[in-house]
Design an enzyme around this catalytic site. Structure first.
Site, PDB file in Angstrom:
ATOM      1  CB  CYS A 103      -0.720  -0.157   1.413  1.00 48.66           C
ATOM      2  SG  CYS A 103      -1.963   1.247   1.376  1.00 48.66           S
ATOM      3  CG  HIS A 145      -5.383  -2.551  -1.271  1.00 45.81           C
ATOM      4  ND1 HIS A 145      -4.397  -3.133  -0.567  1.00 45.81           N
ATOM      5  CD2 HIS A 145      -5.207  -1.268  -1.305  1.00 45.81           C
ATOM      6  CE1 HIS A 145      -3.826  -2.258  -0.033  1.00 45.81           C
ATOM      7  NE2 HIS A 145      -3.956  -1.019  -0.652  1.00 45.81           N
ATOM      8  CD  GLU A 146      -6.109   1.121  -4.263  1.00 47.14           C
ATOM      9  OE1 GLU A 146      -6.618   2.087  -3.570  1.00 47.14           O
ATOM     10  OE2 GLU A 146      -5.085   0.738  -4.284  1.00 47.14           O
ATOM     11  CG  HIS A 149      -7.422   3.052   0.890  1.00 45.60           C
ATOM     12  ND1 HIS A 149      -6.637   2.990   2.024  1.00 45.60           N
ATOM     13  CD2 HIS A 149      -6.527   2.181  -0.150  1.00 45.60           C
ATOM     14  CE1 HIS A 149      -5.311   2.643   1.692  1.00 45.60           C
ATOM     15  NE2 HIS A 149      -5.285   2.023   0.462  1.00 45.60           N
TER      16      HIS A 149
HETATM   17 ZN   LIG Z   1      -3.797   1.154  -0.005  1.00 46.98          ZN
END
Ligand SMILES: [Zn+2]
Length: 184
Positions: A103, A145-146, A149
């Protein structure tokens, strides 16, 4: 356009649930500039995805683009360009798959994370039109994953054991001897 600084783990913005956009907000000049800035920032650092909270903008926008030759993820296949506002994820296949994730907000480290291998994502595009796509395999992990966020979640929260959390160069050594894949 301008390149923004990427905030790192420990910064409180990364732990907030980001604010959703209104359709009107999506089509403003400010948002167009934000998208351009995010692409410029992501390209500068060689990322394959970036969420607005990572540049300290607590709003529900993420971009994803896997280039044909990613230095950070050489094994990853190229993808289309995705610009996602207010995304919602539905799991289509509960079978989990694992990748060594990285990340931009957790520089120098990698962690092995298992996530569902196939998902459906509903979102608004850059013209505020509703879209729905199905993604699987590596791309499904990138999306999850994105999009995490945008809800204050980092991949480190999903590593099952601290033994699966390591420095990038050590993971590289590990992977050159074993079979494995990377992500960020
Ligand atoms: Zn990330």
């Amino acid at each position: 356009m301008s390149v923004h600084q990427i905030i790192k783990m420990g910064h409180p913005t990364l732990r907030l649930k980001a604010k959703a956009f209104t359709k009107k907000e999506i089509i403003t000049k400010e948002t167009k500039k934000l998208i351009k800035d995010m692409f410029q920032t992501m390209t500068k650092v060689g990322g394959i995805g970036l969420a607005a909270p990572q540049i300290n903008v607590s709003k529900q926008l993420a971009i994803i683009e896997l280039p044909s030759e990613s230095k950070r993820y050489p094994e990853a296949p190229a993808s289309e360009t995705y610009i996602l506002f207010n995304p919602k994820v539905k799991i289509l296949d509960k079978k989990f798959q694992g990748f060594w994730e990285g990340c931009l907000s957790v520089p120098g480290l990698r962690g092995y994370v298992e996530r569902p291998r196939k998902i459906e994502v509903s979102y608004l595009d850059e013209k505020a039109r509703p879209q729905k796509i199905i993604v699987e395999d590596f791309l499904a992990t990138v999306f999850q994953h994105e999009l995490d966020h945008l809800f204050g979640v980092l991949y480190v929260d999903k590593i099952k054991s601290t033994k699966l959390f390591a420095y990038e160069d050590e993971v590289d050594h590990l992977l050159s001897s074993k079979k494995g894949k990377l992500l960020d």
